[in-house]
Design a protein around this motif. Structure first.
Motif, PDB file in Angstrom:
ATOM      1  N   GLN A  36      -3.088 -59.942  27.275  1.00 17.11           N
ATOM      2  CA  GLN A  36      -2.362 -60.684  28.310  1.00 17.11           C
ATOM      3  C   GLN A  36      -0.945 -61.323  27.523  1.00 17.11           C
ATOM      4  OE1 GLN A  36      -4.128 -64.377  29.870  1.00 17.11           O
ATOM      5  NE2 GLN A  36      -3.752 -63.425  31.743  1.00 17.11           N
ATOM      6  N   TYR A  75      -8.213 -55.823  26.357  1.00 16.33           N
ATOM      7  CA  TYR A  75      -7.162 -55.984  27.127  1.00 16.33           C
ATOM      8  C   TYR A  75      -6.112 -57.064  26.400  1.00 16.33           C
ATOM      9  CZ  TYR A  75      -8.554 -54.115  31.878  1.00 16.33           C
ATOM     10  OH  TYR A  75      -8.447 -53.301  32.733  1.00 16.33           O
ATOM     11  N   TYR A  99     -14.093 -53.450  26.919  1.00 17.73           N
ATOM     12  CA  TYR A  99     -12.725 -52.803  26.937  1.00 17.73           C
ATOM     13  C   TYR A  99     -11.860 -54.171  26.031  1.00 17.73           C
ATOM     14  CZ  TYR A  99     -14.479 -51.330  31.425  1.00 17.73           C
ATOM     15  OH  TYR A  99     -15.294 -50.622  32.491  1.00 17.73           O
ATOM     16  N   PHE A 106      -8.216 -60.164  25.198  1.00 18.36           N
ATOM     17  CA  PHE A 106      -9.462 -60.319  25.867  1.00 18.36           C
ATOM     18  C   PHE A 106     -10.390 -58.970  25.825  1.00 18.36           C
ATOM     19  CE2 PHE A 106      -9.021 -64.439  28.132  1.00 18.36           C
ATOM     20  CZ  PHE A 106      -7.848 -64.588  28.439  1.00 18.36           C
ATOM     21  N   LEU A 161      -1.937 -58.535  32.469  1.00 22.73           N
ATOM     22  CA  LEU A 161      -3.085 -57.936  31.814  1.00 22.73           C
ATOM     23  C   LEU A 161      -3.232 -56.577  31.816  1.00 22.73           C
ATOM     24  CD1 LEU A 161      -6.011 -59.991  33.723  1.00 22.73           C
ATOM     25  CD2 LEU A 161      -5.841 -59.896  31.238  1.00 22.73           C
ATOM     26  N   ILE A 217      -4.517 -52.939  30.007  1.00 21.41           N
ATOM     27  CA  ILE A 217      -5.792 -52.362  29.321  1.00 21.41           C
ATOM     28  C   ILE A 217      -5.123 -51.610  28.074  1.00 21.41           C
ATOM     29  CG2 ILE A 217      -5.237 -49.994  30.449  1.00 21.41           C
ATOM     30  CD1 ILE A 217      -8.777 -51.463  29.485  1.00 21.41           C
ATOM     31  N   PHE A 261     -15.336 -61.145  31.417  1.00 17.09           N
ATOM     32  CA  PHE A 261     -14.620 -61.339  30.161  1.00 17.09           C
ATOM     33  C   PHE A 261     -15.039 -62.370  29.150  1.00 17.09           C
ATOM     34  CE2 PHE A 261     -10.551 -59.425  31.154  1.00 17.09           C
ATOM     35  CZ  PHE A 261     -10.519 -58.949  32.728  1.00 17.09           C
ATOM     36  N   GLY A 262     -14.473 -62.023  27.848  1.00 15.03           N
ATOM     37  CA  GLY A 262     -14.488 -63.362  26.842  1.00 15.03           C
ATOM     38  C   GLY A 262     -13.479 -64.339  27.131  1.00 15.03           C
ATOM     39  N   SER A 263     -13.516 -65.224  26.465  1.00 12.20           N
ATOM     40  CA  SER A 263     -12.748 -66.577  26.514  1.00 12.20           C
ATOM     41  C   SER A 263     -11.500 -65.987  25.757  1.00 12.20           C
ATOM     42  CB  SER A 263     -13.355 -67.767  25.784  1.00 12.20           C
ATOM     43  OG  SER A 263     -13.800 -67.589  24.345  1.00 12.20           O
TER      44      SER A 263
END
Lengths: 113, 114
Positions: A37, A35, A33, A90, A43, A45, A104-106
């Motif tokens: 922010q 996202y 995915y 993200f 957040l 999508i 999630f990634g950072s």
């Protein structure tokens, strides 16, 4: 070992430029995915891919184009960047076989000046 | 589609006190409810989740409760510590939806004062 890794972590660019963000996951997940922010931490999508196929494409300007070369990678290319694109993006992944939310990634902080 | 509302948007507590964050959802088909913690400069991390066949789940100092009839669920943190300071997100999803897409609440910024 990083489970979901995004590059770059920070991206500062001028309006009108084209940029890409890369994402890779080593969890063996089948769904990925993107996202967005915003500054208020909401957040939202943008896209979802399952086994390299696009399955969710929310109302996002067509300047944003995702690409999934294989199920471990999901990249995001943005054309003609605008000030309003500034946000943290993200990447996340999940597995449909034992559904337990996302990893999630950072994040990639994109600043358009 | 699903709509998730989260309250409060900010919460300040003294170290050692309890903190409660509440969420409501709209889709009665939702049956999976995770909570994420986002520390500064990091991505959200899953801290606890609950499925609709369970009313309560606990993991050390954190617990989640679910009221399916009222369509609300809550996160409870006891004996708060400064390292609990973060933004917390609730989410909901019906199983079997395309891509198992989570709908997130708006987030709660928790500040634990030493």
């Amino acid at each position: 070992d990083t489970a979901v890794s995004q590059t770059p972590k920070y991206l500062v660019t001028q309006m009108g430029n084209d940029k890409s963000i890369k994402c890779e996951q080593n969890l063996g997940h089948d769904t990925m995915y993107w996202y967005k922010q915003d500054s208020k931490k909401f957040l939202k999508i943008m896209f979802s891919y399952n086994n390299k196929e696009l399955i969710i494409n929310e109302t996002v300007p067509n300047r944003f184009s995702p690409k999934s070369p294989d199920k471990a990678h999901l990249n995001l290319h943005i054309n003609s960047l605008e000030l309003g694109d500034s946000a943290v993006y993200f990447c996340a992944s999940s597995t449909s076989s034992t559904w337990r939310g996302y990893t999630f990634g950072s994040g990639t902080r994109l600043t358009v000046v | 589609g699903e709509n998730v509302e989260q309250h409060p948007s900010t919460l300040s507590v003294q170290e050692g006190d309890s903190a409660v964050i509440k969420c409501t959802y709209s889709d009665s088909a939702s049956n999976y409810f995770p909570w994420y913690k986002q520390e500064l400069g990091k991505g959200p991390q899953l801290i606890i989740d609950i499925r609709s066949n369970v009313g309560e789940k606990k993991d050390q100092r954190i617990a989640v409760t679910l009221n399916k009839t009222a369509k609300h669920f809550s996160l409870h943190i006891t004996e708060t510590q400064p390292e609990d300071s973060a933004v917390y997100f609730c989410a909901a999803t019906p199983s079997g939806n395309a891509g198992n897409m989570l709908t997130f609440g708006g987030g709660t910024r928790l500040m634990v004062k030493p």
